[in-house]
Enzyme design. Structure first.
Site, PDB file in Angstrom:
ATOM      1  N   ASP A  75       0.841  -1.195   0.000  1.00 28.42           N
ATOM      2  CA  ASP A  75       0.000   0.000   0.000  1.00 28.42           C
ATOM      3  C   ASP A  75       0.875   1.243   0.000  1.00 28.42           C
ATOM      4  O   ASP A  75       1.671   1.454   0.915  1.00 28.42           O
ATOM      5  CB  ASP A  75      -0.876  -0.007   1.259  1.00 28.42           C
ATOM      6  N   HIS A  89      -7.372   9.806  -1.555  1.00 31.74           N
ATOM      7  CA  HIS A  89      -6.652   9.745  -0.275  1.00 31.74           C
ATOM      8  C   HIS A  89      -7.439  10.349   0.901  1.00 31.74           C
ATOM      9  O   HIS A  89      -7.531   9.750   1.965  1.00 31.74           O
ATOM     10  CB  HIS A  89      -5.292  10.446  -0.413  1.00 31.74           C
ATOM     11  N   LYS A 117      -2.760   6.085  -4.158  1.00 30.54           N
ATOM     12  CA  LYS A 117      -3.848   7.022  -3.837  1.00 30.54           C
ATOM     13  C   LYS A 117      -3.587   8.383  -4.483  1.00 30.54           C
ATOM     14  O   LYS A 117      -2.434   8.823  -4.557  1.00 30.54           O
ATOM     15  CB  LYS A 117      -3.958   7.216  -2.308  1.00 30.54           C
ATOM     16  N   TYR A 177       3.352   9.769  -0.296  1.00 31.53           N
ATOM     17  CA  TYR A 177       4.373   9.084   0.506  1.00 31.53           C
ATOM     18  C   TYR A 177       5.771   9.274  -0.094  1.00 31.53           C
ATOM     19  O   TYR A 177       6.775   8.986   0.551  1.00 31.53           O
ATOM     20  CB  TYR A 177       4.101   7.587   0.636  1.00 31.53           C
TER      21      TYR A 177
END
Ligand code: A2P
Length: 277
Positions: free
Chosen positions: A42, A105, A72, A47
């Site tokens: 994930d 997100h 996301k 990120y």
């Protein structure tokens, strides 16, 4: 590897490898996770580790088709056209030609966007377009509370298949979780260990001792028994392994009840209706 079926028939491995805040030695950590058996990763554009995850996927012997890969769309890319473009950039960074799951997100909220509902609906339209194109096998939401999900369901041609939420003992989001279950939306737990904030909780320690497991394992089994998918993250090889490969056990109904009765603990502080984005 246990899996759970989502509404379109796709199987998701119930334990996935979370990568939020994983920005160092990403390739090596992902290689380690794949080595011990994770087949579900994930990530998210925000990120900032998609490229390194893509590198790890290029260098592993594990076939892309046996890895369930999620990303996301970030908050600055909401809306129809931006979401389509953001998806392509994620694919490029991940060096793959499809995703298994793509999520919105965070919902736009009314605090910052008077037209929050319209924004979320437009973003969802893009998710539907991506799904129909075959470039993503499943689409869903993340951090959408019940009322945000309801906004999407009002006009959705394709219903969200997943909602990824903060979920752990001490933060159960019962309203949203039960609404999702009733609408055949699988809930995934981010921060299933409360990002580490629960690990020294004396009450959870007491319960985990009855099963001779760690508090981390207890938290994971708790979410799994509630029917959720869990996304624990770790950079420690021992924890990476034990979060996936713990011996099967069942928490008793009474202990499940006790854990559910805990007062709030370990909340990240990130509430979808009050965040500034
Ligand atoms: P570490 O990377 O040293 O293992 P969450 O998944 O809820 O966000 O929690 C992640 C945090 O929990 C990280 O700080 C991680 O540290 C720690 N953690 C993950 N798995 C375990 C485990 N099995 N035992 C103890 N701590 C863990």
């Amino acid at each position: 590897m246990s899996t759970i079926k989502i509404s379109n028939g796709l199987d998701i491995p119930v334990i996935g490898f979370g990568t939020w805040q994983l920005t160092e030695n990403v390739e090596a950590v992902i290689a380690e996770a794949l080595k011990v058996g994770y087949r579900h990763i994930d990530t998210a554009a925000i990120y900032k580790n998609e490229t390194e995850i893509g590198n790890a996927l290029q260098h592993t012997d594990v076939d892309r088709s046996s890895i369930f890969l999620t990303s996301k769309v970030w908050n600055t890319d909401r809306g129809y056209d931006n979401t389509l473009a953001a998806f392509e950039k994620s694919l490029e960074r991940l060096q793959t030609d499809y995703l298994d799951l793509y999520l919105i997100h965070w919902p736009a909220n009314n605090k910052n966007h008077p037209d929050a509902k319209e924004i979320n609906v437009a973003t969802w339209r893009a998710m539907q377009t991506l799904y129909k194109s075959g470039k993503v096998k499943a689409i869903g939401l993340s951090n959408f509370l019940k009322h945000h999900v309801e906004d999407i369901l009002e006009t959705a041609e394709i219903k969200p298949m997943v909602n990824q939420l903060e979920f752990h003992p001490g933060y159960l989001q019962e309203d949203t979780v039960s609404f999702c279950k009733a609408n055949n939306i699988v809930v995934q737990a981010w921060s299933p260990l409360g990002s580490g904030r629960l690990l020294d909780d004396s009450f959870l320690k007491e319960i985990s001792a009855r099963y001779n497991v760690s508090v981390a394992t207890l938290c994971l089994q708790f979410a799994l028994q509630e029917g959720l998918v869990v996304l624990p993250k770790s950079v420690n090889p021992k924890n990476i392994d034990s979060n996936l490969n713990f011996e099967k056990f069942k928490i008793s109904d009474e202990d499940m009840r006790l854990i559910k009765g805990m007062s709030e603990k370990g909340f990240s502080g990130s509430h979808p209706d009050s965040l500034e984005f």
